[in-house]
Design an enzyme around this catalytic site. Structure first.
Site, PDB file in Angstrom:
ATOM      1  N   HIS A 299       4.919  -1.417   7.926  1.00  0.00           N
ATOM      2  CA  HIS A 299       4.541  -2.721   7.995  1.00  0.00           C
ATOM      3  C   HIS A 299       5.561  -3.822   7.474  1.00  0.00           C
ATOM      4  CE1 HIS A 299       0.812  -0.915   9.034  1.00  0.00           C
ATOM      5  NE2 HIS A 299       0.940  -0.134   8.021  1.00  0.00           N
TER       6      HIS A 299
ATOM      7  N   GLU B  99      -1.068  -4.151   1.955  1.00  0.00           N
ATOM      8  CA  GLU B  99      -0.381  -2.857   2.176  1.00  0.00           C
ATOM      9  C   GLU B  99       1.287  -3.208   2.194  1.00  0.00           C
ATOM     10  OE1 GLU B  99      -1.130  -0.437   5.476  1.00  0.00           O
ATOM     11  OE2 GLU B  99       0.342   1.158   4.734  1.00  0.00           O
TER      12      GLU B  99
ATOM     13  N   HIS C 265       3.199   4.529   2.893  1.00  0.00           N
ATOM     14  CA  HIS C 265       1.958   3.607   3.233  1.00  0.00           C
ATOM     15  C   HIS C 265       0.869   3.817   2.059  1.00  0.00           C
ATOM     16  CE1 HIS C 265       2.720   2.715   7.658  1.00  0.00           C
ATOM     17  NE2 HIS C 265       3.700   3.469   7.531  1.00  0.00           N
TER      18      HIS C 265
ATOM     19  N   GLU D 256       0.561   8.628   2.259  1.00  0.00           N
ATOM     20  CA  GLU D 256      -0.466   7.706   2.331  1.00  0.00           C
ATOM     21  C   GLU D 256      -0.817   7.785   0.744  1.00  0.00           C
ATOM     22  OE1 GLU D 256      -1.652   5.404   4.065  1.00  0.00           O
ATOM     23  OE2 GLU D 256      -1.604   6.272   6.211  1.00  0.00           O
TER      24      GLU D 256
HETATM   25 ZN   LIG Z   1       0.012   1.582   6.946  1.00  0.00          ZN
END
Ligand SMILES: [Zn+2]
Length: 273
Positions: free
Chosen positions: A10, A24, A78, A148
Protein backbone atom coordinates in the site's frame (compact mmCIF):
# COMPACT_ATOMS: atom_id res chain seq x y z
CA UNK A 1 25.48 -9.83 -5.64
CA UNK A 2 22.08 -11.08 -4.57
CA UNK A 3 19.34 -8.46 -4.80
CA UNK A 4 16.20 -8.45 -2.68
CA UNK A 5 13.21 -6.24 -3.41
CA UNK A 6 11.36 -5.25 -0.27
CA UNK A 7 7.79 -4.20 -0.94
CA UNK A 8 5.99 -2.33 1.83
CA UNK A 9 2.33 -2.89 0.90
CA UNK A 10 0.00 0.00 0.00
CA UNK A 11 1.04 3.67 0.39
CA UNK A 12 -0.11 7.13 -0.60
CA UNK A 13 -3.81 7.17 -1.46
CA UNK A 14 -4.01 3.45 -0.70
CA UNK A 15 -3.94 3.19 3.08
CA UNK A 16 -4.55 -0.54 3.26
CA UNK A 17 -6.33 -1.89 6.31
CA UNK A 18 -6.99 -0.17 9.63
CA UNK A 19 -6.85 3.40 10.86
CA UNK A 20 -4.09 5.48 12.45
CA UNK A 21 -2.08 4.71 14.50
CA UNK A 22 -2.53 1.20 13.09
CA UNK A 23 -2.91 2.25 9.47
CA UNK A 24 -1.45 -0.57 7.45
CA UNK A 25 0.55 1.45 4.88
CA UNK A 26 2.46 3.21 7.68
CA UNK A 27 3.19 0.02 9.60
CA UNK A 28 4.26 -1.87 6.49
CA UNK A 29 6.79 0.84 5.64
CA UNK A 30 8.12 1.11 9.17
CA UNK A 31 8.82 -2.60 9.40
CA UNK A 32 10.15 -2.89 5.85
CA UNK A 33 12.71 -0.14 6.53
CA UNK A 34 13.88 -2.02 9.61
CA UNK A 35 14.22 -5.20 7.57
CA UNK A 36 16.21 -3.28 4.95
CA UNK A 37 18.54 -1.86 7.58
CA UNK A 38 19.05 -5.26 9.16
CA UNK A 39 19.79 -6.92 5.83
CA UNK A 40 22.24 -4.21 4.75
CA UNK A 41 24.06 -4.18 8.05
CA UNK A 42 24.24 -7.97 8.42
CA UNK A 43 24.70 -9.47 4.96
CA UNK A 44 26.38 -8.72 1.67
CA UNK A 45 23.23 -8.01 -0.32
CA UNK A 46 21.57 -5.35 -2.46
CA UNK A 47 18.17 -4.15 -1.32
CA UNK A 48 15.71 -2.33 -3.57
CA UNK A 49 12.57 -0.82 -2.06
CA UNK A 50 9.31 -0.45 -3.99
CA UNK A 51 8.78 2.68 -1.87
CA UNK A 52 10.62 4.39 1.00
CA UNK A 53 8.03 7.09 1.59
CA UNK A 54 4.25 7.36 1.84
CA UNK A 55 3.58 7.39 -1.88
CA UNK A 56 1.11 5.64 -4.14
CA UNK A 57 2.67 2.74 -6.07
CA UNK A 58 0.51 0.50 -8.24
CA UNK A 59 0.75 -3.27 -8.00
CA UNK A 60 2.00 -3.36 -11.59
CA UNK A 61 4.72 -0.83 -10.79
CA UNK A 62 5.93 -3.02 -7.94
CA UNK A 63 6.24 -6.20 -9.95
CA UNK A 64 7.51 -4.36 -13.05
CA UNK A 65 10.32 -2.90 -10.97
CA UNK A 66 11.28 -6.34 -9.66
CA UNK A 67 11.14 -7.92 -13.11
CA UNK A 68 13.05 -5.13 -14.86
CA UNK A 69 15.75 -5.08 -12.18
CA UNK A 70 16.02 -8.88 -12.27
CA UNK A 71 15.98 -9.08 -8.52
CA UNK A 72 16.52 -12.48 -6.93
CA UNK A 73 13.74 -12.33 -4.41
CA UNK A 74 10.54 -10.32 -3.92
CA UNK A 75 9.32 -9.89 -0.34
CA UNK A 76 6.07 -8.05 0.31
CA UNK A 77 5.25 -6.90 3.84
CA UNK A 78 1.67 -6.39 4.94
CA UNK A 79 -0.50 -6.35 8.02
CA UNK A 80 -3.76 -8.21 8.20
CA UNK A 81 -7.34 -7.23 8.96
CA UNK A 82 -10.47 -9.19 9.76
CA UNK A 83 -12.98 -10.00 12.48
CA UNK A 84 -12.06 -8.37 15.81
CA UNK A 85 -11.00 -11.74 17.25
CA UNK A 86 -8.76 -12.71 14.31
CA UNK A 87 -5.06 -12.36 15.01
CA UNK A 88 -1.64 -13.82 14.26
CA UNK A 89 1.12 -14.16 11.73
CA UNK A 90 0.91 -15.89 8.34
CA UNK A 91 2.90 -15.94 5.11
CA UNK A 92 2.02 -16.64 1.51
CA UNK A 93 3.59 -17.99 -1.64
CA UNK A 94 1.92 -18.14 -5.05
CA UNK A 95 -0.87 -20.69 -5.36
CA UNK A 96 0.76 -22.43 -8.33
CA UNK A 97 4.23 -23.03 -6.87
CA UNK A 98 4.92 -26.31 -5.11
CA UNK A 99 6.56 -27.09 -1.81
CA UNK A 100 9.98 -27.68 -3.42
CA UNK A 101 10.01 -24.28 -5.18
CA UNK A 102 12.57 -21.62 -4.31
CA UNK A 103 9.70 -19.44 -3.06
CA UNK A 104 8.58 -22.11 -0.61
CA UNK A 105 12.13 -22.89 0.48
CA UNK A 106 12.91 -19.24 1.33
CA UNK A 107 9.48 -18.80 2.90
CA UNK A 108 10.13 -21.84 5.11
CA UNK A 109 13.37 -20.22 6.33
CA UNK A 110 11.55 -16.98 7.21
CA UNK A 111 8.69 -18.90 8.81
CA UNK A 112 11.07 -20.88 11.01
CA UNK A 113 12.86 -17.73 12.19
CA UNK A 114 9.55 -16.03 13.01
CA UNK A 115 8.33 -19.11 14.87
CA UNK A 116 11.55 -19.38 16.87
CA UNK A 117 12.15 -15.71 17.60
CA UNK A 118 8.69 -14.16 17.79
CA UNK A 119 5.66 -16.33 18.33
CA UNK A 120 6.30 -17.67 21.82
CA UNK A 121 8.11 -14.58 23.02
CA UNK A 122 5.21 -12.31 22.13
CA UNK A 123 2.30 -14.76 22.28
CA UNK A 124 1.49 -14.20 18.63
CA UNK A 125 -0.53 -17.06 17.09
CA UNK A 126 0.80 -18.85 14.01
CA UNK A 127 -1.78 -18.97 11.21
CA UNK A 128 0.55 -21.04 9.11
CA UNK A 129 2.15 -21.22 5.68
CA UNK A 130 -0.42 -20.42 3.01
CA UNK A 131 -0.87 -20.06 -0.75
CA UNK A 132 -2.69 -17.25 -2.54
CA UNK A 133 -3.21 -15.72 -5.97
CA UNK A 134 -1.98 -12.24 -5.01
CA UNK A 135 -0.81 -9.96 -7.82
CA UNK A 136 2.70 -9.47 -6.45
CA UNK A 137 3.21 -13.24 -6.10
CA UNK A 138 1.68 -14.05 -9.50
CA UNK A 139 3.28 -11.31 -11.61
CA UNK A 140 6.79 -11.33 -10.17
CA UNK A 141 9.05 -13.60 -12.21
CA UNK A 142 11.35 -14.51 -9.33
CA UNK A 143 10.83 -16.27 -6.01
CA UNK A 144 8.39 -14.31 -3.90
CA UNK A 145 6.65 -14.26 -0.53
CA UNK A 146 4.04 -12.04 1.10
CA UNK A 147 4.02 -11.68 4.88
CA UNK A 148 1.02 -10.74 6.99
CA UNK A 149 2.65 -9.67 10.24
CA UNK A 150 -0.41 -9.33 12.48
CA UNK A 151 -3.92 -7.90 12.52
CA UNK A 152 -4.36 -4.14 12.72
CA UNK A 153 -8.01 -4.92 13.60
CA UNK A 154 -7.21 -6.89 16.78
CA UNK A 155 -6.40 -5.18 20.07
CA UNK A 156 -3.80 -7.78 21.16
CA UNK A 157 -1.96 -7.52 17.86
CA UNK A 158 -2.22 -3.71 18.04
CA UNK A 159 -0.29 -3.80 21.33
CA UNK A 160 2.50 -5.75 19.63
CA UNK A 161 2.51 -3.49 16.59
CA UNK A 162 2.95 -0.48 18.89
CA UNK A 163 5.89 -2.13 20.70
CA UNK A 164 9.23 -1.12 19.10
CA UNK A 165 10.93 -4.26 20.45
CA UNK A 166 8.42 -6.39 18.56
CA UNK A 167 9.29 -4.74 15.23
CA UNK A 168 13.01 -4.93 15.96
CA UNK A 169 12.74 -8.64 16.71
CA UNK A 170 10.51 -9.15 13.69
CA UNK A 171 13.02 -7.35 11.47
CA UNK A 172 15.76 -9.64 12.77
CA UNK A 173 13.61 -12.75 12.24
CA UNK A 174 12.67 -11.76 8.68
CA UNK A 175 16.23 -10.67 7.90
CA UNK A 176 17.73 -13.89 9.24
CA UNK A 177 15.16 -15.93 7.33
CA UNK A 178 15.95 -14.11 4.08
CA UNK A 179 19.68 -14.48 4.79
CA UNK A 180 19.39 -18.22 5.33
CA UNK A 181 16.88 -18.79 2.55
CA UNK A 182 19.06 -16.99 0.02
CA UNK A 183 22.35 -18.20 1.54
CA UNK A 184 23.53 -14.61 1.88
CA UNK A 185 27.13 -14.01 2.94
CA UNK A 186 27.28 -12.65 6.46
CA UNK A 187 29.44 -9.60 7.10
CA UNK A 188 32.40 -9.96 9.42
CA UNK A 189 31.04 -8.02 12.34
CA UNK A 190 27.36 -7.36 12.73
CA UNK A 191 25.57 -5.20 15.26
CA UNK A 192 23.50 -6.98 17.86
CA UNK A 193 20.01 -5.95 16.85
CA UNK A 194 18.03 -8.46 18.81
CA UNK A 195 16.96 -7.45 22.30
CA UNK A 196 17.82 -10.98 23.34
CA UNK A 197 19.38 -11.73 26.76
CA UNK A 198 21.82 -8.93 27.39
CA UNK A 199 24.06 -7.57 30.09
CA UNK A 200 22.08 -4.71 31.64
CA UNK A 201 25.15 -2.70 32.65
CA UNK A 202 26.63 -2.33 29.17
CA UNK A 203 23.53 -1.96 27.05
CA UNK A 204 23.17 1.06 24.80
CA UNK A 205 20.33 1.91 22.47
CA UNK A 206 21.54 3.36 19.22
CA UNK A 207 19.12 5.50 17.26
CA UNK A 208 19.76 5.14 13.56
CA UNK A 209 17.96 7.09 10.86
CA UNK A 210 19.45 5.56 7.76
CA UNK A 211 21.97 3.12 6.36
CA UNK A 212 23.37 3.86 2.93
CA UNK A 213 25.82 2.42 0.47
CA UNK A 214 26.37 5.86 -1.05
CA UNK A 215 28.02 8.50 1.11
CA UNK A 216 26.18 11.28 -0.74
CA UNK A 217 22.84 9.80 0.32
CA UNK A 218 23.96 9.64 3.93
CA UNK A 219 25.13 13.27 3.77
CA UNK A 220 21.81 14.33 2.27
CA UNK A 221 19.99 12.65 5.15
CA UNK A 222 22.31 14.41 7.61
CA UNK A 223 21.44 17.75 6.03
CA UNK A 224 17.70 17.02 6.27
CA UNK A 225 18.07 16.04 9.92
CA UNK A 226 20.17 19.07 10.74
CA UNK A 227 17.59 21.45 9.30
CA UNK A 228 14.94 19.64 11.36
CA UNK A 229 17.02 20.26 14.49
CA UNK A 230 18.56 16.82 14.97
CA UNK A 231 22.35 16.61 15.42
CA UNK A 232 23.78 13.48 13.80
CA UNK A 233 26.84 11.27 13.67
CA UNK A 234 27.97 9.56 10.49
CA UNK A 235 29.63 6.20 10.94
CA UNK A 236 31.09 3.90 8.33
CA UNK A 237 31.60 0.17 8.63
CA UNK A 238 31.08 -2.91 6.47
CA UNK A 239 30.65 -0.71 3.37
CA UNK A 240 27.64 1.02 4.90
CA UNK A 241 27.26 4.65 5.96
CA UNK A 242 25.00 4.96 8.98
CA UNK A 243 23.37 8.19 10.06
CA UNK A 244 22.91 8.05 13.81
CA UNK A 245 21.41 10.40 16.34
CA UNK A 246 23.29 8.92 19.25
CA UNK A 247 23.42 6.12 21.76
CA UNK A 248 21.41 6.16 24.95
CA UNK A 249 22.02 4.20 28.12
CA UNK A 250 18.37 4.64 29.01
CA UNK A 251 15.88 2.87 26.77
CA UNK A 252 13.10 5.39 27.48
CA UNK A 253 15.30 8.21 26.19
CA UNK A 254 16.03 6.25 23.02
CA UNK A 255 12.33 5.54 22.57
CA UNK A 256 11.46 9.21 23.10
CA UNK A 257 13.98 10.21 20.43
CA UNK A 258 12.63 7.50 18.13
CA UNK A 259 9.13 8.99 18.51
CA UNK A 260 10.32 12.53 17.85
CA UNK A 261 12.11 11.46 14.71
CA UNK A 262 9.20 9.40 13.46
CA UNK A 263 6.72 12.18 14.00
CA UNK A 264 9.09 14.48 12.08
CA UNK A 265 8.79 12.02 9.20
CA UNK A 266 12.14 10.23 9.42
CA UNK A 267 12.61 6.47 9.11
CA UNK A 268 14.13 5.39 12.39
CA UNK A 269 15.58 2.21 13.80
CA UNK A 270 16.66 1.61 17.39
CA UNK A 271 18.93 -1.28 18.23
CA UNK A 272 20.93 -2.46 21.19
CA UNK A 273 24.70 -2.33 21.07
ZN1 LIG B 1 -2.18 -5.19 2.80
Amino acid sequence: MVTVLLDPGHGGTDGGAGTAPYLEKTRNLELALKVRDYLLSTFTVNVIMSRTTDKTVSLDARTNLANQQHVDYFLSIHHNSGAPSARGYEDFTYINVNDTSTSDRIRAAIHTEVVNRILNKYGLPNRGKKKANFHVLRESTMASTLLEIGFVSNTSDQHLIANPAFYNDMAVAIGEGVGKGLSLVRKKSTPTLSPSPSTPSKTFYRVQVGAYKERANALAMQTRLKSAGFPTILSYSNDIYRVQIGAYGNKDNATAMERRLRSAGFPVFVYQV
